[in-house]
Scaffold this motif. Structure first.
Motif, PDB file in Angstrom:
ATOM      1  N   HIS A  12      61.747  84.464  19.375  1.00  0.00           N
ATOM      2  CA  HIS A  12      62.556  83.371  18.825  1.00  0.00           C
ATOM      3  C   HIS A  12      62.015  82.812  17.503  1.00  0.00           C
ATOM      4  O   HIS A  12      62.628  81.913  16.923  1.00  0.00           O
ATOM      5  CB  HIS A  12      62.648  82.225  19.841  1.00  0.00           C
ATOM      6  CG  HIS A  12      63.567  82.525  20.980  1.00  0.00           C
ATOM      7  ND1 HIS A  12      64.891  82.201  20.963  1.00  0.00           N
ATOM      8  CD2 HIS A  12      63.338  83.145  22.160  1.00  0.00           C
ATOM      9  CE1 HIS A  12      65.447  82.604  22.093  1.00  0.00           C
ATOM     10  NE2 HIS A  12      64.539  83.182  22.828  1.00  0.00           N
ATOM     11  N   GLY A  13      60.866  83.301  17.036  1.00  0.00           N
ATOM     12  CA  GLY A  13      60.286  82.798  15.793  1.00  0.00           C
ATOM     13  C   GLY A  13      59.729  81.390  15.915  1.00  0.00           C
ATOM     14  O   GLY A  13      59.698  80.645  14.939  1.00  0.00           O
ATOM     15  N   ASP A  14      59.257  81.009  17.095  1.00  0.00           N
ATOM     16  CA  ASP A  14      58.742  79.666  17.359  1.00  0.00           C
ATOM     17  C   ASP A  14      57.245  79.602  17.025  1.00  0.00           C
ATOM     18  O   ASP A  14      56.383  79.661  17.899  1.00  0.00           O
ATOM     19  CB  ASP A  14      58.993  79.294  18.821  1.00  0.00           C
ATOM     20  CG  ASP A  14      58.676  77.842  19.136  1.00  0.00           C
ATOM     21  OD1 ASP A  14      57.948  77.193  18.353  1.00  0.00           O
ATOM     22  OD2 ASP A  14      59.146  77.368  20.181  1.00  0.00           O
ATOM     23  N   VAL A  15      56.947  79.475  15.738  1.00  0.00           N
ATOM     24  CA  VAL A  15      55.560  79.439  15.263  1.00  0.00           C
ATOM     25  C   VAL A  15      54.813  78.237  15.837  1.00  0.00           C
ATOM     26  O   VAL A  15      53.630  78.335  16.161  1.00  0.00           O
ATOM     27  CB  VAL A  15      55.519  79.438  13.717  1.00  0.00           C
ATOM     28  CG1 VAL A  15      54.114  79.185  13.199  1.00  0.00           C
ATOM     29  CG2 VAL A  15      56.063  80.753  13.179  1.00  0.00           C
ATOM     30  N   GLU A  16      55.495  77.106  15.987  1.00  0.00           N
ATOM     31  CA  GLU A  16      54.843  75.900  16.518  1.00  0.00           C
ATOM     32  C   GLU A  16      54.286  76.133  17.918  1.00  0.00           C
ATOM     33  O   GLU A  16      53.178  75.705  18.229  1.00  0.00           O
ATOM     34  CB  GLU A  16      55.819  74.709  16.516  1.00  0.00           C
ATOM     35  CG  GLU A  16      56.116  74.165  15.125  1.00  0.00           C
ATOM     36  CD  GLU A  16      57.104  75.034  14.339  1.00  0.00           C
ATOM     37  OE1 GLU A  16      57.881  75.805  14.958  1.00  0.00           O
ATOM     38  OE2 GLU A  16      57.088  74.966  13.103  1.00  0.00           O
ATOM     39  N   HIS A  17      55.063  76.806  18.771  1.00  0.00           N
ATOM     40  CA  HIS A  17      54.573  77.094  20.128  1.00  0.00           C
ATOM     41  C   HIS A  17      53.348  78.011  20.066  1.00  0.00           C
ATOM     42  O   HIS A  17      52.377  77.797  20.784  1.00  0.00           O
ATOM     43  CB  HIS A  17      55.673  77.736  20.982  1.00  0.00           C
ATOM     44  CG  HIS A  17      55.224  78.077  22.368  1.00  0.00           C
ATOM     45  ND1 HIS A  17      55.001  77.120  23.337  1.00  0.00           N
ATOM     46  CD2 HIS A  17      54.924  79.261  22.944  1.00  0.00           C
ATOM     47  CE1 HIS A  17      54.607  77.701  24.457  1.00  0.00           C
ATOM     48  NE2 HIS A  17      54.542  79.003  24.238  1.00  0.00           N
ATOM     49  N   LEU A  18      53.407  79.007  19.205  1.00  0.00           N
ATOM     50  CA  LEU A  18      52.284  79.941  19.088  1.00  0.00           C
ATOM     51  C   LEU A  18      51.014  79.207  18.663  1.00  0.00           C
ATOM     52  O   LEU A  18      49.951  79.402  19.257  1.00  0.00           O
ATOM     53  CB  LEU A  18      52.623  81.060  18.110  1.00  0.00           C
ATOM     54  CG  LEU A  18      53.738  81.994  18.577  1.00  0.00           C
ATOM     55  CD1 LEU A  18      54.216  82.871  17.438  1.00  0.00           C
ATOM     56  CD2 LEU A  18      53.289  82.811  19.775  1.00  0.00           C
ATOM     57  N   LEU A  19      51.115  78.348  17.666  1.00  0.00           N
ATOM     58  CA  LEU A  19      49.940  77.613  17.193  1.00  0.00           C
ATOM     59  C   LEU A  19      49.471  76.584  18.233  1.00  0.00           C
ATOM     60  O   LEU A  19      48.274  76.418  18.444  1.00  0.00           O
ATOM     61  CB  LEU A  19      50.234  76.939  15.858  1.00  0.00           C
ATOM     62  CG  LEU A  19      50.418  77.898  14.672  1.00  0.00           C
ATOM     63  CD1 LEU A  19      50.897  77.141  13.447  1.00  0.00           C
ATOM     64  CD2 LEU A  19      49.138  78.667  14.392  1.00  0.00           C
ATOM     65  N   ARG A  20      50.407  75.904  18.878  1.00  0.00           N
ATOM     66  CA  ARG A  20      50.063  74.877  19.870  1.00  0.00           C
ATOM     67  C   ARG A  20      49.333  75.472  21.079  1.00  0.00           C
ATOM     68  O   ARG A  20      48.518  74.810  21.706  1.00  0.00           O
ATOM     69  CB  ARG A  20      51.340  74.155  20.309  1.00  0.00           C
ATOM     70  CG  ARG A  20      51.133  73.002  21.257  1.00  0.00           C
ATOM     71  CD  ARG A  20      52.411  72.225  21.566  1.00  0.00           C
ATOM     72  NE  ARG A  20      53.495  73.056  22.086  1.00  0.00           N
ATOM     73  CZ  ARG A  20      54.587  73.403  21.419  1.00  0.00           C
ATOM     74  NH1 ARG A  20      54.766  72.999  20.182  1.00  0.00           N
ATOM     75  NH2 ARG A  20      55.520  74.146  21.970  1.00  0.00           N
ATOM     76  N   THR A  21      49.633  76.730  21.398  1.00  0.00           N
ATOM     77  CA  THR A  21      49.044  77.362  22.585  1.00  0.00           C
ATOM     78  C   THR A  21      47.881  78.291  22.243  1.00  0.00           C
ATOM     79  O   THR A  21      47.493  79.121  23.051  1.00  0.00           O
ATOM     80  CB  THR A  21      50.119  78.134  23.374  1.00  0.00           C
ATOM     81  OG1 THR A  21      50.703  79.133  22.521  1.00  0.00           O
ATOM     82  CG2 THR A  21      51.195  77.191  23.901  1.00  0.00           C
ATOM     83  N   TRP A  22      47.339  78.160  21.051  1.00  0.00           N
ATOM     84  CA  TRP A  22      46.209  78.963  20.576  1.00  0.00           C
ATOM     85  C   TRP A  22      44.964  78.091  20.646  1.00  0.00           C
ATOM     86  O   TRP A  22      44.980  76.937  20.223  1.00  0.00           O
ATOM     87  CB  TRP A  22      46.469  79.369  19.139  1.00  0.00           C
ATOM     88  CG  TRP A  22      45.856  80.651  18.681  1.00  0.00           C
ATOM     89  CD1 TRP A  22      44.582  81.086  18.890  1.00  0.00           C
ATOM     90  CD2 TRP A  22      46.495  81.655  17.885  1.00  0.00           C
ATOM     91  NE1 TRP A  22      44.390  82.289  18.283  1.00  0.00           N
ATOM     92  CE2 TRP A  22      45.549  82.662  17.663  1.00  0.00           C
ATOM     93  CE3 TRP A  22      47.769  81.783  17.337  1.00  0.00           C
ATOM     94  CZ2 TRP A  22      45.839  83.800  16.915  1.00  0.00           C
ATOM     95  CZ3 TRP A  22      48.049  82.906  16.603  1.00  0.00           C
ATOM     96  CH2 TRP A  22      47.094  83.913  16.399  1.00  0.00           C
ATOM     97  N   HIS A  23      43.871  78.628  21.141  1.00  0.00           N
ATOM     98  CA  HIS A  23      42.626  77.861  21.271  1.00  0.00           C
ATOM     99  C   HIS A  23      42.196  77.364  19.891  1.00  0.00           C
ATOM    100  O   HIS A  23      42.223  78.112  18.911  1.00  0.00           O
ATOM    101  CB  HIS A  23      41.524  78.730  21.876  1.00  0.00           C
ATOM    102  CG  HIS A  23      40.339  77.951  22.314  1.00  0.00           C
ATOM    103  ND1 HIS A  23      39.388  77.501  21.444  1.00  0.00           N
ATOM    104  CD2 HIS A  23      39.976  77.517  23.545  1.00  0.00           C
ATOM    105  CE1 HIS A  23      38.469  76.835  22.107  1.00  0.00           C
ATOM    106  NE2 HIS A  23      38.810  76.824  23.397  1.00  0.00           N
ATOM    107  N   PRO A  24      41.787  76.087  19.793  1.00  0.00           N
ATOM    108  CA  PRO A  24      41.424  75.531  18.479  1.00  0.00           C
ATOM    109  C   PRO A  24      40.293  76.277  17.773  1.00  0.00           C
ATOM    110  O   PRO A  24      40.232  76.284  16.542  1.00  0.00           O
ATOM    111  CB  PRO A  24      41.017  74.090  18.781  1.00  0.00           C
ATOM    112  CG  PRO A  24      41.003  73.934  20.246  1.00  0.00           C
ATOM    113  CD  PRO A  24      41.694  75.109  20.858  1.00  0.00           C
ATOM    114  N   ASP A  25      39.400  76.937  18.516  1.00  0.00           N
ATOM    115  CA  ASP A  25      38.289  77.666  17.890  1.00  0.00           C
ATOM    116  C   ASP A  25      38.721  78.974  17.228  1.00  0.00           C
ATOM    117  O   ASP A  25      38.014  79.494  16.367  1.00  0.00           O
ATOM    118  CB  ASP A  25      37.195  77.974  18.918  1.00  0.00           C
ATOM    119  CG  ASP A  25      36.448  76.727  19.365  1.00  0.00           C
ATOM    120  OD1 ASP A  25      36.606  75.659  18.727  1.00  0.00           O
ATOM    121  OD2 ASP A  25      35.716  76.819  20.370  1.00  0.00           O
ATOM    122  N   THR A  26      39.866  79.545  17.650  1.00  0.00           N
ATOM    123  CA  THR A  26      40.304  80.838  17.108  1.00  0.00           C
ATOM    124  C   THR A  26      41.671  80.767  16.433  1.00  0.00           C
ATOM    125  O   THR A  26      42.115  81.761  15.874  1.00  0.00           O
ATOM    126  CB  THR A  26      40.346  81.902  18.226  1.00  0.00           C
ATOM    127  OG1 THR A  26      41.218  81.455  19.272  1.00  0.00           O
ATOM    128  CG2 THR A  26      38.960  82.183  18.780  1.00  0.00           C
TER     129      THR A  26
END
Length: 131
Positions: free
Chosen positions: A45-59
């Motif tokens: 769906h091209g939902d970049v916000e979800h991808l970034l929000r669910t990515w560990h802050p260290d990586t």
């Protein structure tokens, strides 16, 4: 309008599956596999916000640009280790199929997930077929 199936391959309706995890009001996926499936759906769906929000802050990268020519066409979950309701870490191995122009391809990845502040997040993954 008919009910759309979720692109993650679960055979459930989108709203009852990954749709409830996407968007600013999305709930946290309960397992590492559910998070991985929601991330695949976010790519569809091209939902970049979800991808970034669910990515560990260290990586997590500071920004993410998706390839507009790449169309994700299917997901196979190959293996999972841990990542359940009572686990703190987990691994999900998958193959995500795509089309780029007239060419078909697949990304094979073994992804690591951990709980961060009670929510599952993607840490990193090893891309490529196992040797």
């Amino acid at each position: 309008m008919g009910t759309r199936r979720c692109p993650c391959g679960s055979l459930e309706a989108f709203d009852a599956c990954c749709g409830r995890y996407l968007g600013a009001d999305g709930v946290a996926p309960p397992t590492a596999e559910a998070l991985m499936r929601s991330r695949y759906t976010a790519f569809v769906h091209g939902d970049v916000e979800h991808l970034l929000r669910t990515w560990h802050p260290d990586t997590r990268p500071t920004a993410l640009e998706l390839d507009p020519g790449l169309r994700w066409t299917g997901l196979e979950v190959l293996d999972r280790v841990g990542g359940g309701l009572f686990d703190t870490d987990g691994v999900v191995e998958f193959r995500a199929h795509h089309r780029d122009g007239g060419r078909s391809g697949a990304q094979h990845e073994r992804s690591r997930f951990v709980r961060d502040a009670g929510r599952w997040v993607y840490v990193d993954g090893v891309v490529g077929e196992p040797r």
